[in-house]
Design an enzyme around this catalytic site. Structure first.
Site, PDB file in Angstrom:
ATOM      1  N   ASP A 120       0.852  -1.242  -0.148  1.00 33.18           N
ATOM      2  CA  ASP A 120      -0.261  -0.053  -0.156  1.00 33.18           C
ATOM      3  C   ASP A 120       0.338   1.508  -0.165  1.00 33.18           C
ATOM      4  O   ASP A 120       1.546   1.125  -1.048  1.00 33.18           O
ATOM      5  CB  ASP A 120      -0.920  -0.440   1.055  1.00 33.18           C
ATOM      6  CG  ASP A 120      -2.104   0.892   1.284  1.00 33.18           C
ATOM      7  OD1 ASP A 120      -2.907   0.982   0.312  1.00 33.18           O
ATOM      8  OD2 ASP A 120      -1.726   2.019   1.905  1.00 33.18           O
TER       9      ASP A 120
ATOM     10  N   HIS B 184      -6.990  -6.858  -0.568  1.00 33.67           N
ATOM     11  CA  HIS B 184      -6.188  -5.156  -0.431  1.00 33.67           C
ATOM     12  C   HIS B 184      -4.984  -6.063   0.116  1.00 33.67           C
ATOM     13  O   HIS B 184      -3.990  -5.779  -0.305  1.00 33.67           O
ATOM     14  CB  HIS B 184      -7.221  -3.748  -0.059  1.00 33.67           C
ATOM     15  CG  HIS B 184      -5.623  -2.713  -0.444  1.00 33.67           C
ATOM     16  ND1 HIS B 184      -5.287  -2.421  -0.675  1.00 33.67           N
ATOM     17  CD2 HIS B 184      -5.545  -1.974   0.818  1.00 33.67           C
ATOM     18  CE1 HIS B 184      -4.349  -1.311  -1.093  1.00 33.67           C
ATOM     19  NE2 HIS B 184      -4.076  -1.296   0.296  1.00 33.67           N
TER      20      HIS B 184
ATOM     21  N   TYR C  10      -1.209  11.259   1.970  1.00 33.45           N
ATOM     22  CA  TYR C  10      -2.003  11.552   1.239  1.00 33.45           C
ATOM     23  C   TYR C  10      -1.789  13.884   0.563  1.00 33.45           C
ATOM     24  O   TYR C  10      -1.951  13.755  -0.343  1.00 33.45           O
ATOM     25  CB  TYR C  10      -3.616  11.246   1.403  1.00 33.45           C
ATOM     26  CG  TYR C  10      -3.992   9.751   1.279  1.00 33.45           C
ATOM     27  CD1 TYR C  10      -4.320   9.180   0.361  1.00 33.45           C
ATOM     28  CD2 TYR C  10      -3.549   9.334   2.259  1.00 33.45           C
ATOM     29  CE1 TYR C  10      -3.988   8.066   0.285  1.00 33.45           C
ATOM     30  CE2 TYR C  10      -3.648   7.816   2.676  1.00 33.45           C
ATOM     31  CZ  TYR C  10      -3.978   6.912   1.480  1.00 33.45           C
ATOM     32  OH  TYR C  10      -3.870   5.431   1.549  1.00 33.45           O
TER      33      TYR C  10
END
Length: 350
Positions: free
Chosen positions: A105, A326, A261
């Site tokens: 990730d 995921h 982010y």
């Protein structure tokens, strides 16, 4: 997990929490969002039992690692994140010129950039979930704007950005020396997480299995992305596992992880000098076919058409695991461990 050693290491202005076990060549495991070193618990035990030294830190802003100023997004740039790991290796493995790196990730993004910026530090790299995306000089391709253009304002990457609301109040200039009142709404997404509850947020993230984008409509929690008629946990995630994550994020909050982010556009600026550069480290890419990343628009074409290989010329293998989502190293640890181990053994003499 008592047999896994927990310690603090002073690194790059941080007190970094590190979990490790085993003796032998070092493997650096890098976690993603919203995770901790704990996501690698199965890999740490497996590789320690197979002749490796497994090292898994809590990254900047996460878990037991302290010292990162959450209020300063600029301190969460890719340069800081890669720098933390370079300095960690200097402290923990000073006698090893290169180490193995395994990442997932957001950790995979950091891992790709570690390989790009400091290939001299990496013997071989196994990336889980997130493939390498080279910098595009077109500002419209910066990730927040790109995903907003494709999926709209509710896409999680756009929703994770810091939102500013500006109010212009026209007052009588004769009586007031100022014209503008600014109201800043910072940490909007953290407020929504708080309303849902940390434990429920962690459950929703960790158990997300839709091969589709994750949306977070304002004021509606996970919206349709979070719909799940079965409230039970999957077999690979125990109540104790969920509690470990929830307890840690209750203490730290989510701002540290969300700041990664928020620094995406800063990273785009900082990496300008590496536009067009290839990752030249032996690599393997592993992903589940239900992973939302693998199902992003254009992802499969990029991965399987040879474009990924052009940007990572030493890419040796692409593995797509069927029926896996995921968080693959937790969902299917035995299969993931075998894929990683086989790859690392091929580079024992590097």
């Amino acid at each position: 997990m008592e047999e896994i050693v927990q310690k603090k290491v002073r690194v790059n202005g941080l007190d970094m929490h590190v979990a490790e076990k085993g003796n032998g060549p070092t493997i650096l495991f890098i976690h993603g969002f919203p995770e901790l070193w704990y996501s690698w618990r199965h890999q740490i035990l497996y590789f320690a039992d197979n002749g490796y030294r497994a090292v898994a830190p809590d990254l900047r802003g996460y878990g037991g690692t302290t010292g990162a100023p959450n209020e300063d997004v600029g301190k969460f740039s890719i340069m800081h994140l890669v720098g933390d790991l370079v300095m960690l290796l200097e402290e923990l493995a000073p006698d090893e010129e290169k180490v193995y790196v395994v990442a997932h990730d957001w950790g995979a993004i950091i891992g790709w950039n570690l390989c790009l910026l400091r290939p001299d530090k990496v013997k071989a790299y196994a990336a889980l979930s997130v493939y390498y995306s080279p910098r595009n000089p077109n500002p419209a391709t910066r990730l927040p704007e790109y995903y907003r253009a494709i999926y709209g304002d509710d896409h999680y990457i756009w929703r994770f950005q810091v939102m500013f609301i500006f109010h212009l109040t026209l007052l009588l200039y004769i009586f007031w020396f100022w014209l503008n009142i600014y109201e800043q709404e910072v940490g909007d997404i953290e407020g929504e997480f708080e309303k849902i509850g940390v434990k429920e947020v962690m459950k929703k993230f960790l158990t997300y299995r839709k091969p589709a984008p994750l949306f977070f409509p304002k004021g509606k929690g996970f919206g349709d992305s979070g719909e799940d008629d079965d409230d039970s946990l999957p077999s690979w995630l125990s109540p104790e596992d969920l509690d470990y994550y929830a307890d840690n994020f209750t203490k730290t909050g989510f701002t540290g992880g969300v700041n990664y982010y928020r620094a995406l556009n800063l990273n785009w600026e900082l990496l300008a000098a590496w536009t067009g550069a290839q990752v030249k480290v032996p690599a393997k890419y592993i992903v589940g076919d239900l992973d939302l990343v693998y199902n992003n628009k254009g992802a499969k074409e990029y991965i399987h058409s040879g474009e990924l290989k052009k940007n990572v010329p030493l890419l040796e293998d692409i593995v797509v695991m069927e029926g896996v989502a995921h968080f693959l190293m937790q969902e299917s640890p035995d299969e993931v461990n075998k894929h990683i181990h086989h790859f690392l053994k091929n580079h024992e003499k590097n």
